[in-house]
Scaffold this active site. Structure first.
Site, PDB file in Angstrom:
ATOM      1  N   LEU A 180       0.926  -1.153   0.093  1.00 33.51           N
ATOM      2  CA  LEU A 180       0.014   0.378  -0.565  1.00 33.51           C
ATOM      3  C   LEU A 180       1.087   1.349   0.111  1.00 33.51           C
ATOM      4  O   LEU A 180       2.209   1.163   0.730  1.00 33.51           O
ATOM      5  CB  LEU A 180      -0.910   0.062   1.392  1.00 33.51           C
ATOM      6  CG  LEU A 180      -2.181  -1.416   1.194  1.00 33.51           C
ATOM      7  CD1 LEU A 180      -2.771  -0.432   2.091  1.00 33.51           C
ATOM      8  CD2 LEU A 180      -2.041  -0.812   0.325  1.00 33.51           C
ATOM      9  N   GLY A 225       0.943  -4.824   1.542  1.00 32.83           N
ATOM     10  CA  GLY A 225       0.138  -5.428   0.105  1.00 32.83           C
ATOM     11  C   GLY A 225       0.536  -6.288  -1.063  1.00 32.83           C
ATOM     12  O   GLY A 225      -0.366  -6.336  -1.228  1.00 32.83           O
ATOM     13  N   ASN A 249       4.643  -7.753   7.165  1.00 30.60           N
ATOM     14  CA  ASN A 249       5.603  -6.835   7.823  1.00 30.60           C
ATOM     15  C   ASN A 249       4.850  -5.317   8.482  1.00 30.60           C
ATOM     16  O   ASN A 249       5.708  -4.622   8.797  1.00 30.60           O
ATOM     17  CB  ASN A 249       6.534  -6.405   6.552  1.00 30.60           C
ATOM     18  CG  ASN A 249       6.233  -5.192   5.915  1.00 30.60           C
ATOM     19  OD1 ASN A 249       5.181  -5.138   4.962  1.00 30.60           O
ATOM     20  ND2 ASN A 249       7.359  -4.497   5.765  1.00 30.60           N
ATOM     21  N   GLU A 250       3.816  -5.588   8.333  1.00 29.58           N
ATOM     22  CA  GLU A 250       2.707  -4.165   8.628  1.00 29.58           C
ATOM     23  C   GLU A 250       3.328  -3.997  10.061  1.00 29.58           C
ATOM     24  O   GLU A 250       3.201  -2.842  10.385  1.00 29.58           O
ATOM     25  CB  GLU A 250       1.192  -4.672   8.760  1.00 29.58           C
ATOM     26  CG  GLU A 250       0.161  -4.466   7.470  1.00 29.58           C
ATOM     27  CD  GLU A 250       0.591  -5.644   6.436  1.00 29.58           C
ATOM     28  OE1 GLU A 250       1.646  -6.349   6.827  1.00 29.58           O
ATOM     29  OE2 GLU A 250       0.236  -5.361   5.029  1.00 29.58           O
TER      30      GLU A 250
HETATM   31  C1  LIG Z   1      -4.722  -0.892   9.565  1.00 30.45           C
HETATM   32  C2  LIG Z   1      -4.016  -0.414   9.037  1.00 30.45           C
HETATM   33  C3  LIG Z   1      -3.946  -1.695   7.597  1.00 30.45           C
HETATM   34  C4  LIG Z   1      -2.661  -0.817   6.294  1.00 30.45           C
HETATM   35  C5  LIG Z   1      -2.297  -2.621   6.151  1.00 30.45           C
HETATM   36  C6  LIG Z   1      -0.778  -1.953   4.887  1.00 30.45           C
HETATM   37  C7  LIG Z   1      -0.437  -2.668   3.812  1.00 30.45           C
HETATM   38  C8  LIG Z   1       1.014  -1.669   3.750  1.00 30.45           C
HETATM   39  O1  LIG Z   1       1.210  -2.531   2.673  1.00 30.45           O
HETATM   40  S1  LIG Z   1       2.095  -1.147   4.204  1.00 30.45           S
HETATM   41  C9  LIG Z   1       3.169  -1.036   3.023  1.00 30.45           C
HETATM   42  C10 LIG Z   1       4.613  -1.392   3.457  1.00 30.45           C
HETATM   43  N1  LIG Z   1       5.344  -1.604   2.559  1.00 30.45           N
HETATM   44  C11 LIG Z   1       6.609  -2.004   2.670  1.00 30.45           C
HETATM   45  O2  LIG Z   1       6.754  -1.791   3.984  1.00 30.45           O
HETATM   46  C12 LIG Z   1       7.098  -1.502   1.820  1.00 30.45           C
HETATM   47  C13 LIG Z   1       8.336   0.135   2.382  1.00 30.45           C
HETATM   48  N2  LIG Z   1       9.081  -0.524   1.254  1.00 30.45           N
HETATM   49  C14 LIG Z   1      10.536  -1.051   0.964  1.00 30.45           C
HETATM   50  O3  LIG Z   1      10.407  -2.510   1.034  1.00 30.45           O
HETATM   51  C15 LIG Z   1      11.529  -1.056  -0.581  1.00 30.45           C
HETATM   52  O4  LIG Z   1      11.002   0.955  -0.849  1.00 30.45           O
HETATM   53  C16 LIG Z   1      11.317  -1.727  -1.422  1.00 30.45           C
HETATM   54  C17 LIG Z   1      12.225  -2.818  -1.008  1.00 30.45           C
HETATM   55  C18 LIG Z   1      10.037  -1.407  -2.117  1.00 30.45           C
HETATM   56  C19 LIG Z   1      12.237  -0.871  -2.620  1.00 30.45           C
HETATM   57  O5  LIG Z   1      13.940  -0.752  -2.349  1.00 30.45           O
HETATM   58  P1  LIG Z   1      14.369  -0.186  -3.425  1.00 30.45           P
HETATM   59  O6  LIG Z   1      14.903  -0.246  -4.856  1.00 30.45           O
HETATM   60  O7  LIG Z   1      15.721   0.145  -2.764  1.00 30.45           O
HETATM   61  O8  LIG Z   1      13.316   1.495  -2.562  1.00 30.45           O
HETATM   62  P2  LIG Z   1      13.772   2.824  -2.226  1.00 30.45           P
HETATM   63  O9  LIG Z   1      13.668   2.126  -0.640  1.00 30.45           O
HETATM   64  O10 LIG Z   1      14.629   3.837  -2.219  1.00 30.45           O
HETATM   65  O11 LIG Z   1      12.028   3.186  -2.500  1.00 30.45           O
HETATM   66  C20 LIG Z   1      12.064   4.108  -3.270  1.00 30.45           C
HETATM   67  C21 LIG Z   1      10.928   5.736  -2.615  1.00 30.45           C
HETATM   68  O12 LIG Z   1      10.004   4.844  -2.714  1.00 30.45           O
HETATM   69  C22 LIG Z   1       9.382   5.230  -1.601  1.00 30.45           C
HETATM   70  N3  LIG Z   1       8.631   3.804  -1.237  1.00 30.45           N
HETATM   71  C23 LIG Z   1       8.966   2.746  -0.959  1.00 30.45           C
HETATM   72  N4  LIG Z   1       7.656   1.849  -0.706  1.00 30.45           N
HETATM   73  C24 LIG Z   1       6.594   2.634   0.035  1.00 30.45           C
HETATM   74  C25 LIG Z   1       6.068   2.167   0.207  1.00 30.45           C
HETATM   75  N5  LIG Z   1       5.089   1.014   0.022  1.00 30.45           N
HETATM   76  N6  LIG Z   1       4.581   3.559   0.195  1.00 30.45           N
HETATM   77  C26 LIG Z   1       5.411   5.104  -0.897  1.00 30.45           C
HETATM   78  N7  LIG Z   1       6.092   5.580  -0.812  1.00 30.45           N
HETATM   79  C27 LIG Z   1       7.169   4.242  -0.576  1.00 30.45           C
HETATM   80  C28 LIG Z   1      10.554   5.287  -1.107  1.00 30.45           C
HETATM   81  O13 LIG Z   1      10.655   6.410   0.422  1.00 30.45           O
HETATM   82  C29 LIG Z   1      11.580   6.666  -1.718  1.00 30.45           C
HETATM   83  O14 LIG Z   1      11.162   7.556  -2.232  1.00 30.45           O
HETATM   84  P3  LIG Z   1      11.941   8.838  -1.601  1.00 30.45           P
HETATM   85  O15 LIG Z   1      13.003   8.846  -1.051  1.00 30.45           O
HETATM   86  O16 LIG Z   1      11.587   9.650  -1.761  1.00 30.45           O
HETATM   87  O17 LIG Z   1      13.559   8.218  -3.761  1.00 30.45           O
END
Ligand SMILES: CCCCC/C=C/C(=O)SCCNC(=O)CCNC(=O)[C@H](O)C(C)(C)COP(=O)(O)OP(=O)(O)OC[C@H]1O[C@@H](n2cnc3c(N)ncnc32)[C@H](O)[C@@H]1OP(=O)(O)O
Length: 374
Positions: A180, A225, A249-250
């Site tokens: 998400l 997600g 991993n929430e």
């Molecule tokens: C009751 C509430 C329930 C809610 C249930 C929630 C479910 C979810 O899905 S919450 C989201 C959980 N996601 C994560 O924990 C993943 C986080 N991201 C990563 O671990 C990594 O980004 C990666 C492994 C997916 C990719 O790694 P890499 O290629 O090294 O890229 P970066 O980490 O440098 O990320 C680039 C850029 O993207 C932004 N970003 C990453 N993930 C998200 C995300 N899920 N949502 C929004 N933005 C995300 C990250 O912050 C970087 O941004 P900038 O620094 O501005 O470039």
């Protein structure tokens, strides 16, 4: 909070969907999922020709509860609203969808492709198999715009009788989906969180209950997600690269996976493994994921697509009717749990995500992601 659930989201998507229909881009044939048929049969004024799969088979003694249509069939008010431009999308995205000639039909009869900004769909008509590639850079996070475009594409496939199976994959090898979009859950208002959560619910329900065979070709990391998206499929093929991870991993973000994320995981890997995985927010390597049954097969990176396709051809050999009924029998009780309490689930999400402490956790997590790069 007013209850505006499946049919409301359909209504909102209806404007965009209908635009595509008018331009001849969406088949008017009734779709195979209940939801698809409800739209095709009622919302679009197409004759209701095919009975819902299962009704004629299971009859009144069917133990699986209310029918999908009984929840999602548009009312007459809904149908009136189908002509309106959908207000589900943020204005900019809606505008782009309306302006862009998004569907490209190739003259060759065997392949047909269409794409919008964030989803590429390649349909091999000779096989009856579509491949959906998610392309929401940089990390395929499931933003509201992506979810909306995905749902429109999905609806089109559901309504296409020739489409028997879908392969879900990423346009960006290395990342299947980052889950998400955290930015959709940070610093916004309750109306936005409501809108977002409805779209997340809708995506899960549509994919989880699809009558098509759905295979995830997981060509990169797939946290939270992203993992849920893969879990909706019938079979998961993952690239055997130890750098990739998958899992719910929430808790690492200080948030809690909703009960239907949990149910989908429990149905896949069992209760005990889910307890640990969810509490600890475990992200598994492909080898670990295979061991606990979170994925079904590991293959070298360059074989993910071809393996998904060959698995698909095996699944499509099973008599479709029997397979679909079996899938419905296995999954409907789980989907019904959400269908029966969608409004409460939205309320819970909005209340939870709006808390100061949760907002702080999410901000800190985003900050940590950025700092990791520096
Ligand atoms: C009751 C509430 C329930 C809610 C249930 C929630 C479910 C979810 O899905 S919450 C989201 C959980 N996601 C994560 O924990 C993943 C986080 N991201 C990563 O671990 C990594 O980004 C990666 C492994 C997916 C990719 O790694 P890499 O290629 O090294 O890229 P970066 O980490 O440098 O990320 C680039 C850029 O993207 C932004 N970003 C990453 N993930 C998200 C995300 N899920 N949502 C929004 N933005 C995300 C990250 O912050 C970087 O941004 P900038 O620094 O501005 O470039």
């Amino acid at each position: 909070m007013a209850l505006r659930t499946v049919s409301a989201l359909k209504r909102r998507l209806g404007g965009a969907g209908l635009g595509l229909l008018r331009s001849g881009q969406i088949s008017s044939a009734a779709g195979r999922s209940g939801a698809g048929r409800a739209r095709a049969g009622r919302g679009r004024g197409v004759a209701w020709t095919r009975p819902r799969l299962g009704e004629e088979q299971l009859g009144p003694t069917c133990p699986v509860g209310p029918t999908w249509e009984s929840v999602s069939r548009p009312s007459s008010t809904d149908r009136k609203c189908l002509g309106r431009a959908g207000n589900f999308l943020p204005c900019a995205a809606q505008h782009r969808l309306e302006k862009t000639p998004s569907y490209i039909d190739y003259p060759a009869t065997a392949r047909r492709s269409f794409s919008n900004h964030r989803v590429i769909v390649d349909m091999d008509q000779s096989l009856g198999v579509a491949t959906i590639k998610i392309k929401n850079p940089p990390v395929n996070s499931l933003s509201l715009e992506l979810l909306t475009e995905f749902l429109i594409g999905w609806e089109k496939l559901e309504n296409d009788k020739s489409c028997k199976g879908v392969i879900l994959t990423s346009n960006y090898p290395k990342i299947f989906s980052a889950g998400l979009d955290i930015l959709e859950m940070c610093g916004k208002n309750a109306a936005h969180y409501t809108e977002y959560w409805k779209a997340v619910q809708e995506l899960w329900l549509k994919l989880y209950m699809s009558n098509m065979v759905v295979i995830a070709a997981i060509n990169g990391s797939s946290p939270a997600g992203g993992c849920l998206l893969a879990l909706t499929s019938d079979y998961r093929v993952m690239a055997d690269n130890p750098k990739y991870t998958i899992g719910l991993n929430e808790t690492l973000l200080g948030i809690v996976a909703p009960f239907w994320f949990k149910d989908n995981l429990v149905n896949t890997i069992g209760n005990r493994a889910s307890e640990q995985a969810l509490q600890l927010g475990l992200l598994f390597s492909p080898a670990e994921a295979l061991k606990i049954g979170l994925v079904d097969q590991l293959v070298p990176e360059d074989k993910v697509q071809s393996t998904a396709l060959s698995v698909m051809s095996q699944w499509l050999k099973i008599p479709d009717h029997a397979r679909q009924l079996t899938k419905t029998m296995m999954r409907k009780p789980t989907a019904d749990l959400l269908l029966k309490q969608r409004e409460a689930d939205i309320d819970n999400f909005v209340r939870f995500i709006s808390r100061d402490g949760i907002q702080k956790s999410l901000h800190m997590y985003l900050k940590a992601l950025k700092e990791r790069k520096e």
